[in-house]
Enzyme design. Structure first.
Site, PDB file in Angstrom:
ATOM      1  N   HIS A 167      -1.556   1.121  -4.186  1.00 59.99           N
ATOM      2  CA  HIS A 167      -1.821   2.778  -4.105  1.00 59.99           C
ATOM      3  C   HIS A 167      -1.044   3.462  -4.910  1.00 59.99           C
ATOM      4  CE1 HIS A 167      -3.300   2.096  -0.321  1.00 59.99           C
ATOM      5  NE2 HIS A 167      -4.160   1.573  -0.678  1.00 59.99           N
ATOM      6  N   GLN A 198       1.054  -1.373   0.414  1.00 61.56           N
ATOM      7  CA  GLN A 198       0.260   0.189   0.483  1.00 61.56           C
ATOM      8  C   GLN A 198       1.001   0.967  -0.056  1.00 61.56           C
ATOM      9  OE1 GLN A 198      -3.154  -0.767   3.252  1.00 61.56           O
ATOM     10  NE2 GLN A 198      -1.721  -2.059   3.926  1.00 61.56           N
ATOM     11  N   ASN A 199       1.571   1.066  -0.017  1.00 53.94           N
ATOM     12  CA  ASN A 199       3.302   2.658  -0.089  1.00 53.94           C
ATOM     13  C   ASN A 199       3.537   2.910  -1.205  1.00 53.94           C
ATOM     14  OD1 ASN A 199       3.444   1.584   3.168  1.00 53.94           O
ATOM     15  ND2 ASN A 199       4.635   0.211   2.823  1.00 53.94           N
ATOM     16  N   ILE A 200       4.049   4.368  -0.877  1.00 50.22           N
ATOM     17  CA  ILE A 200       3.969   4.525  -2.437  1.00 50.22           C
ATOM     18  C   ILE A 200       5.071   4.977  -2.832  1.00 50.22           C
ATOM     19  CG2 ILE A 200       1.779   5.415  -2.643  1.00 50.22           C
ATOM     20  CD1 ILE A 200       2.541   8.491  -2.637  1.00 50.22           C
ATOM     21  N   ASP A 201       6.512   4.376  -1.962  1.00 50.68           N
ATOM     22  CA  ASP A 201       7.885   4.987  -1.670  1.00 50.68           C
ATOM     23  C   ASP A 201       8.963   4.850  -2.039  1.00 50.68           C
ATOM     24  OD1 ASP A 201       8.453   2.776   0.049  1.00 50.68           O
ATOM     25  OD2 ASP A 201       7.246   4.054   1.361  1.00 50.68           O
ATOM     26  N   ASN A 220       3.723  -6.889  13.774  1.00 54.63           N
ATOM     27  CA  ASN A 220       2.846  -5.642  13.958  1.00 54.63           C
ATOM     28  C   ASN A 220       3.131  -5.059  14.945  1.00 54.63           C
ATOM     29  OD1 ASN A 220       2.126  -2.925  13.953  1.00 54.63           O
ATOM     30  ND2 ASN A 220       0.061  -3.697  11.966  1.00 54.63           N
ATOM     31  N   CYS A 251       2.685  11.692 -26.544  1.00 58.40           N
ATOM     32  CA  CYS A 251       1.495  12.903 -26.976  1.00 58.40           C
ATOM     33  C   CYS A 251       1.870  14.557 -26.815  1.00 58.40           C
ATOM     34  CB  CYS A 251       0.156  12.320 -26.227  1.00 58.40           C
ATOM     35  SG  CYS A 251      -0.655  12.601 -25.101  1.00 58.40           S
ATOM     36  N   CYS A 306      -3.395   9.722 -22.659  1.00 62.12           N
ATOM     37  CA  CYS A 306      -2.823   8.746 -23.455  1.00 62.12           C
ATOM     38  C   CYS A 306      -2.441   7.074 -22.454  1.00 62.12           C
ATOM     39  CB  CYS A 306      -1.995   8.499 -24.451  1.00 62.12           C
ATOM     40  SG  CYS A 306       0.448   8.336 -23.921  1.00 62.12           S
TER      41      CYS A 306
END
Length: 273
Positions: free
Chosen positions: A125, A107-110, A237, A176, A136
């Site tokens: 994510h 779920q991390n975008i790093d 966790n 484009c 495009c």
């Protein structure tokens, strides 16, 4: 089960696995210095994701108080620039090299899983260092530190912080010529790679749920999908076990502390020592 026993049991399960999958959340990135939404006193206390997390809210905040928003964004850029893969990330790469780990669902975008070496990463994510063409839909990835440097330079030279000026500073599509946006999921947008994530969950023999509370759907259903398909579920966790209903082994530790110990024992078990 005490922690030492839980770590040993997790190692035994993983030592016999060949199709393990990971489901990782913000807690993994937090160990690299990237704050979660829950961290008190962090940037998210001053930059409410509920207000700026969707496109309309972001535009409204830029119109209302652009200097504050850009200052907070620059602070976040500094955080992402300083982050490096932690021992938990590197342990997952070890598991992939050993032929145990087949996929990382995150779920991390790093981009830290990729930087640690994992090659099969499913980003639900998106990725903060990849851009998507608004016309495009083509995508272009950037090296993290280089992109952050360019963004900071462009922001420092803008005539103003109006939405028009900020979006004009975004890169143009190589194919484009249209504008591009960060290839991340904003609040209210559809989660990415859902089919691939659930397919990986159904095909795995062990599911590691790492640093995630199990609150956000549909992603939170992934460990249950793995369990229903016959996989063992290991949850690591330090704060809570959000998957108690399907969990086989729970380790109340940070992933960067638990995973290296688990991997060390996996190596010993596999070598017969």
């Amino acid at each position: 089960m005490n922690l030492d026993n839980a770590i040993h049991e997790a190692a035994k399960v993983l030592a016999g696995a060949s199709r393990a999958a990971v489901f990782s959340g913000a807690g993994v990135s937090a160990e690299s210095g990237i704050p979660t939404f829950r961290d008190p006193g962090g940037v998210w206390d001053r930059l409410n994701p509920a207000e700026v997390g969707d496109t309309q809210g972001l535009l409204a905040s830029l119109e209302k108080n652009p200097e504050k928003l850009v200052a907070m964004f620059m602070e976040l850029l500094a955080v992402f620039d300083a982050a490096i893969p932690n021992p938990g990330h590197r342990a997952l790469f070890d598991l992939e090299r050993m032929g145990i780990l087949q996929a990382v669902i995150t779920q991390n975008i790093d981009n830290l899983h990729q930087e640690a070496g994992n090659t099969q990463v499913i980003e639900m994510h998106g990725n903060g260092f990849r851009f998507r063409c608004l016309k495009c839909r083509s995508r272009r990835s950037h090296e993290r530190h280089a992109l952050i440097g360019r963004v900071k330079e462009r922001l420092s030279t803008l005539p103003d912080f109006s939405p028009a000026s900020i979006f004009a500073a975004m890169p143009d599509c190589d194919l484009c010529g249209s504008g591009m946006r960060p290839d991340v999921v904003m609040f209210g947008e559809t989660v990415m790679e859902v089919e691939n994530a659930f397919a990986a969950a159904r095909s795995c023999d062990v599911m590691l749920a790492l640093g995630t509370s199990g609150v956000v759907t549909p992603a939170a259903q992934i460990p249950a999908e793995a369990k229903a398909s016959g996989a063992k579920v290991i949850v690591i966790n330090p704060n809570e076990n959000g998957f108690a209903r399907v969990c086989d082994i729970y380790i109340s530790m940070k992933t960067g502390q638990a995973l290296p110990r688990i991997v060390e024992q996996v190596k010993k078990i596999r070598s017969g020592s």
